[in-house]
Design a protein around this motif. Structure first.
Motif, PDB file in Angstrom:
ATOM      1  N   GLY A  12       0.806  -1.220   0.000  1.00 56.10           N
ATOM      2  CA  GLY A  12       0.000   0.000   0.000  1.00 56.10           C
ATOM      3  C   GLY A  12       0.836   1.266   0.000  1.00 56.10           C
ATOM      4  N   VAL A  13       1.965   1.212   0.656  1.00 52.77           N
ATOM      5  CA  VAL A  13       2.873   2.362   0.690  1.00 52.77           C
ATOM      6  C   VAL A  13       3.617   2.451  -0.645  1.00 52.77           C
ATOM      7  N   ARG A  14       4.169   1.330  -1.096  1.00 53.59           N
ATOM      8  CA  ARG A  14       4.927   1.315  -2.359  1.00 53.59           C
ATOM      9  C   ARG A  14       4.078   1.720  -3.557  1.00 53.59           C
ATOM     10  N   ALA A  21       8.381  10.279  -0.964  1.00 49.30           N
ATOM     11  CA  ALA A  21       7.493  10.048   0.174  1.00 49.30           C
ATOM     12  C   ALA A  21       7.757   8.675   0.799  1.00 49.30           C
ATOM     13  N   GLN A  22       8.120   7.694  -0.019  1.00 46.98           N
ATOM     14  CA  GLN A  22       8.493   6.383   0.512  1.00 46.98           C
ATOM     15  C   GLN A  22       9.747   6.492   1.378  1.00 46.98           C
ATOM     16  N   ASP A  23      10.696   7.301   0.933  1.00 47.00           N
ATOM     17  CA  ASP A  23      11.912   7.527   1.721  1.00 47.00           C
ATOM     18  C   ASP A  23      11.561   8.131   3.079  1.00 47.00           C
ATOM     19  N   ILE A  24      10.670   9.111   3.070  1.00 51.44           N
ATOM     20  CA  ILE A  24      10.240   9.762   4.305  1.00 51.44           C
ATOM     21  C   ILE A  24       9.567   8.748   5.225  1.00 51.44           C
ATOM     22  N   PHE A  25       8.637   7.968   4.668  1.00 54.82           N
ATOM     23  CA  PHE A  25       7.919   6.971   5.449  1.00 54.82           C
ATOM     24  C   PHE A  25       8.898   5.980   6.075  1.00 54.82           C
ATOM     25  N   ARG A  26       9.804   5.454   5.270  1.00 52.98           N
ATOM     26  CA  ARG A  26      10.747   4.438   5.748  1.00 52.98           C
ATOM     27  C   ARG A  26      11.652   4.990   6.847  1.00 52.98           C
ATOM     28  N   ALA A  27      12.197   6.179   6.640  1.00 52.84           N
ATOM     29  CA  ALA A  27      13.088   6.773   7.639  1.00 52.84           C
ATOM     30  C   ALA A  27      12.346   7.048   8.947  1.00 52.84           C
ATOM     31  N   ALA A  52       2.354  10.421   9.666  1.00 53.50           N
ATOM     32  CA  ALA A  52       2.347  11.842  10.028  1.00 53.50           C
ATOM     33  C   ALA A  52       3.498  12.577   9.344  1.00 53.50           C
ATOM     34  N   ALA A  53       4.652  11.930   9.250  1.00 53.21           N
ATOM     35  CA  ALA A  53       5.804  12.542   8.580  1.00 53.21           C
ATOM     36  C   ALA A  53       5.520  12.746   7.094  1.00 53.21           C
ATOM     37  N   VAL A  54       4.906  11.769   6.470  1.00 47.57           N
ATOM     38  CA  VAL A  54       4.556  11.888   5.045  1.00 47.57           C
ATOM     39  C   VAL A  54       3.559  13.025   4.844  1.00 47.57           C
ATOM     40  N   LYS A  55       2.577  13.123   5.724  1.00 49.87           N
ATOM     41  CA  LYS A  55       1.508  14.126   5.573  1.00 49.87           C
ATOM     42  C   LYS A  55       2.002  15.554   5.749  1.00 49.87           C
TER      43      LYS A  55
END
Length: 68
Positions: A12-14, A21-27, A52-55
């Motif tokens: 769902g993320v990928r 945004a994936q980089d942000i989510f993962r970190a 929350a970081a992605v948003k």
């Protein structure tokens, strides 16, 4: 379960977030996972923090996320 690469993220993320945004989510997820090691709801907390970081930088446009 921290994610070593973006390819390891949930589908769902990928499939819906752009690469940045994936980089942000993962970190954010990996950092929160480590910070909440003693929390019984560790994965839930890490997932919420990551979203929350992605948003902060992206907004949902239909099924996909675009920069603010």
């Amino acid at each position: 379960m921290p994610y070593p690469t973006n390819a390891d993220l949930p589908a769902g993320v990928r499939n819906h977030l752009p690469p940045h945004a994936q980089d942000i989510f993962r970190a954010a997820f990996n950092h929160a996972w480590a910070d909440h090691a003693s929390d019984p709801r560790q994965e839930e907390a890490a997932r919420r923090i990551a979203w929350a970081a992605v948003k902060r930088l992206y907004v949902r446009d239909g099924a996909y996320w675009v920069p603010r």
